[in-house]
Design a protein around this motif. Sequence first.
Motif, PDB file in Angstrom:
ATOM      1  N   HIS A 165       4.324   7.463   1.525  1.00  0.00           N
ATOM      2  CA  HIS A 165       3.567   7.710   0.290  1.00  0.00           C
ATOM      3  C   HIS A 165       2.512   6.616   0.189  1.00  0.00           C
ATOM      4  CE1 HIS A 165       6.837  10.388  -1.212  1.00  0.00           C
ATOM      5  NE2 HIS A 165       7.533   9.625  -0.390  1.00  0.00           N
ATOM      6  N   LYS A 210      -2.338  -0.190   4.082  1.00  0.00           N
ATOM      7  CA  LYS A 210      -2.672  -1.052   5.221  1.00  0.00           C
ATOM      8  C   LYS A 210      -1.456  -1.095   6.119  1.00  0.00           C
ATOM      9  CE  LYS A 210      -5.700  -4.196   2.776  1.00  0.00           C
ATOM     10  NZ  LYS A 210      -5.539  -5.211   1.762  1.00  0.00           N
ATOM     11  N   SER A 228      -0.472   4.527  -1.492  1.00  0.00           N
ATOM     12  CA  SER A 228      -1.145   4.255  -2.757  1.00  0.00           C
ATOM     13  C   SER A 228      -2.594   3.899  -2.437  1.00  0.00           C
ATOM     14  CB  SER A 228      -0.414   3.169  -3.545  1.00  0.00           C
ATOM     15  OG  SER A 228      -0.219   2.049  -2.724  1.00  0.00           O
ATOM     16  N   ASP A 229      -3.236   3.185  -3.314  1.00  0.00           N
ATOM     17  CA  ASP A 229      -4.693   3.049  -3.187  1.00  0.00           C
ATOM     18  C   ASP A 229      -5.199   2.523  -1.850  1.00  0.00           C
ATOM     19  OD1 ASP A 229      -4.765   4.100  -5.599  1.00  0.00           O
ATOM     20  OD2 ASP A 229      -4.929   2.201  -6.684  1.00  0.00           O
ATOM     21  N   GLU A 230      -4.658   1.404  -1.430  1.00  0.00           N
ATOM     22  CA  GLU A 230      -5.200   0.809  -0.217  1.00  0.00           C
ATOM     23  C   GLU A 230      -4.126   0.642   0.842  1.00  0.00           C
ATOM     24  OE1 GLU A 230      -7.734  -2.680  -0.542  1.00  0.00           O
ATOM     25  OE2 GLU A 230      -7.877  -2.195  -2.676  1.00  0.00           O
ATOM     26  N   GLY A 286       0.794  -1.225   0.000  1.00  0.00           N
ATOM     27  CA  GLY A 286       0.000   0.000   0.000  1.00  0.00           C
ATOM     28  C   GLY A 286       0.824   1.271   0.000  1.00  0.00           C
ATOM     29  N   GLY A 287       2.101   1.193  -0.241  1.00  0.00           N
ATOM     30  CA  GLY A 287       2.839   2.453  -0.303  1.00  0.00           C
ATOM     31  C   GLY A 287       4.349   2.322  -0.259  1.00  0.00           C
TER      32      GLY A 287
END
Length: 345
Positions: free
Chosen positions: A334, A340, A336-338, A311-312
């Motif tokens: 940073h 966790k 991203s979409d999901e 997620g990042g």
Amino acid sequence: MENTLGLEIIEVVEQAAIASSKWMGKGEKNIADQVAVEAMRERMNKIHMRGRIVIGEGERDEAPMLYIGEEVGICTRPDAANFCNVNELVEIDIAVDPCEGTNLVAYGQNGSMAVLAISEKGGLFAAPDFYMKKLAAPAAARGHVDINKSATENLKILSECLNRAVEELVVVVMDRPRHKELIQEIRTAGARVRLISDGDVSAAICCAFSGTNIHALMGIGAAPEGVISAAALRCLGGHFQGQLIYDPEVVQTGLIGESREGNLARLNEMGITDGDRVYNANELASGETVLFAGCGITPGTLMDGVRFFHGGARTQSLVISSQSKTARFVDTVHLSDEPKNIQLR
Ligand SMILES: O=C(COP(=O)(O)O)[C@@H](O)[C@H](O)[C@H](O)[C@H](O)COP(=O)(O)O
Ligand SMILES: [Mn+2]
Ligand SMILES: [Mn+2]
């Protein structure tokens, strides 16, 4: 220059570092470089500024992006008058190395960074794509050590300025045949040598931070990197001197053409009449305001490299400003979409 620029350029180096780090260890230095260039340029072009690249990608290979003379920033667009007060904006010069240490990234080694330096127009020395003899040292030795002195003399001075024995000093030198004698001299003088395969910008900046166990950078690296290093050291008050090296025999590579005379003529054409001049940090980064930003791609002494998680990604950057007199270490997550499970540290 606006203070907000200092914040925006963090994202510029972060994006370049993240893009490049995806190619870490894949043995593809050109791709690791290219994706960093693209990411840096894309983010830079979203900044409300009128910028011009003065040190960029491949002076001789006519790189298509972030080439010398390229205008960057929203306010350089043809329709800029619609959203920028063009006449009120300070024109700025930018020196970039989106992937400093492409080999380090390609082979998964420490010390690569995405870096840039900014100043108002004319505030950065537009170094040619030559080599540069460099001497970097901590602030306590600024103006005492001298690139015209021998390594032995400088180590003695450094030991006095830092109040430690020569044997306790560590000098970074690039591992190149051209440095054989220099390395021998440093060792004979009693100091210890840390050899690096690439990445002399990081080594130069390390000199300005105690705790890095790096007390000097000596030897010959690339000239554009010298200007970026000088920008950082000027803001930090460290010592930096650089002297262009235009003689292919001295560097022992064919990368700067075959003749000393041809290179001198090229320098002349660029308006550099004294090819042997020694420049200090204030001359290489002479602007009233100077900013430096760097983000670790692979782990280094100054900063961690990019770390990905589900997620990042997490990055560490360093932004140094002569205006606010700050050296900010920025730790960014940073998402991203999901995202966790974001780890606190
Ligand atoms: O390691 C470096 C390479 O930079 P990059 O091409 O952006 O990955 C720089 O830190 C050095 O300053 C320099 O480019 C290097 O010393 C060039 O010397 P050489 O490899 O002997 O031609
Ligand atoms: Mn470089
Ligand atoms: Mn590079």
